[in-house]
Design an enzyme around this catalytic site. Sequence first.
Site, PDB file in Angstrom:
ATOM      1  CB  SER A 117      -1.262   0.249   1.053  1.00 40.67           C
ATOM      2  OG  SER A 117      -1.843  -0.349   0.625  1.00 40.67           O
TER       3      SER A 117
ATOM      4  CE  LYS B 260      -4.046   0.785  -0.960  1.00 40.84           C
ATOM      5  NZ  LYS B 260      -5.241   0.684   0.866  1.00 40.84           N
TER       6      LYS B 260
ATOM      7  CE1 TYR C 238      -4.749  -1.163  -4.748  1.00 40.74           C
ATOM      8  CE2 TYR C 238      -5.901  -3.271  -4.193  1.00 40.74           C
ATOM      9  CZ  TYR C 238      -5.536  -2.286  -4.159  1.00 40.74           C
ATOM     10  OH  TYR C 238      -5.274  -2.239  -2.259  1.00 40.74           O
TER      11      TYR C 238
ATOM     12  CE1 TYR D   2      -4.708   1.301   4.544  1.00 38.45           C
ATOM     13  CE2 TYR D   2      -3.002  -0.202   5.733  1.00 38.45           C
ATOM     14  CZ  TYR D   2      -3.669   0.418   4.815  1.00 38.45           C
ATOM     15  OH  TYR D   2      -2.642  -0.224   3.637  1.00 38.45           O
TER      16      TYR D   2
ATOM     17  CB  VAL E 291       0.234  -5.529   3.739  1.00 35.50           C
ATOM     18  CG1 VAL E 291      -0.922  -5.069   5.109  1.00 35.50           C
ATOM     19  CG2 VAL E 291       0.192  -6.010   3.007  1.00 35.50           C
TER      20      VAL E 291
END
Length: 307
Positions: free
Chosen positions: A63, A66, A191, A243, A261
């Site tokens: 992530s 992102k 993705y 998050y 992760v």
Amino acid sequence: MDIEKILQEIQEEIKPFMSQGKVADYIPALAKVDPDQFAMSVTLFDGTTHSIGCSDTKFSIQSISKVFTFTKSLNIYSKELYKRVGKEPSGNPFNSLVQLEYERGIPRNPFINAGAIVITDTLLSHYKNVNDTFEKVMDFIKAVAGDRAITHDQEVCDSEYAHGYRNLALANLMKSFGNLDNDVEDVVKTYFKHCSVTMSTKELSRAMLFLANHGTDPISNHRFITDNQAKRVNAMMLTCGHYDASGEFAFHVGLPGKSGVGGGIVAVVPKQMSIAVFSPRLNSWGNSLAGTQALELFSQKSGLSVF
């Protein structure tokens, strides 16, 4: 400030945390990662890098990617982007379907999975196909990192896709609300592909320098995004980068950051440096446990934070 000394102290003090948490075993390819690895790198504006641990070891950035895709999309679409993805913390797990249903297919922010899938969809619309879109994302990552050799791990990509039922569900739910323009499988495959990019802490800390310097790489002096866009990306990292533990990270570390992760975390100290840390065992929120502790210690010992 003696960064080398601070890093050596951190390496000793995080040892009790190294055995806590567990790797992201719901992605089979990541379940095989050596859980006892640790690395931390700090890159300064003059290009000097200070590192401890296995700082040349490449790992799946997951992530953290992102940040790159959001930056790229923001640079293309500007404020129009916020019609399709929000800018508020989620307060829910990064793959929550419930919140997405309640909010009619508009993800809370670009860093939860649904938000990043929408961001990928916007890039796919701009670049027209999966291969070109991924190539443009990779070109951007290579440019900000100053390294043309960066690549991705196809095994991790395939493993994520084979077990990516919830992400496919998120994409299909957004498609049903009209917030996904391209083919669901194309979007999700793209993705997963950028999530499977592999980098070391040295490469990641170098790649984040432009965000520590208002969108301009201080080493090459190349401007990647505007001052205003860099401010937005950093704000999103501070409020949404971890998050539903983003508040905890802001409280204890006090720097804009983004986790993955795969066990990596990046953070920026505006006008000074960027930092990357890697330790595969995760806490209950899906963030590197020892890595989070290492960044908290760095913030305490250096006195650096945005507060």
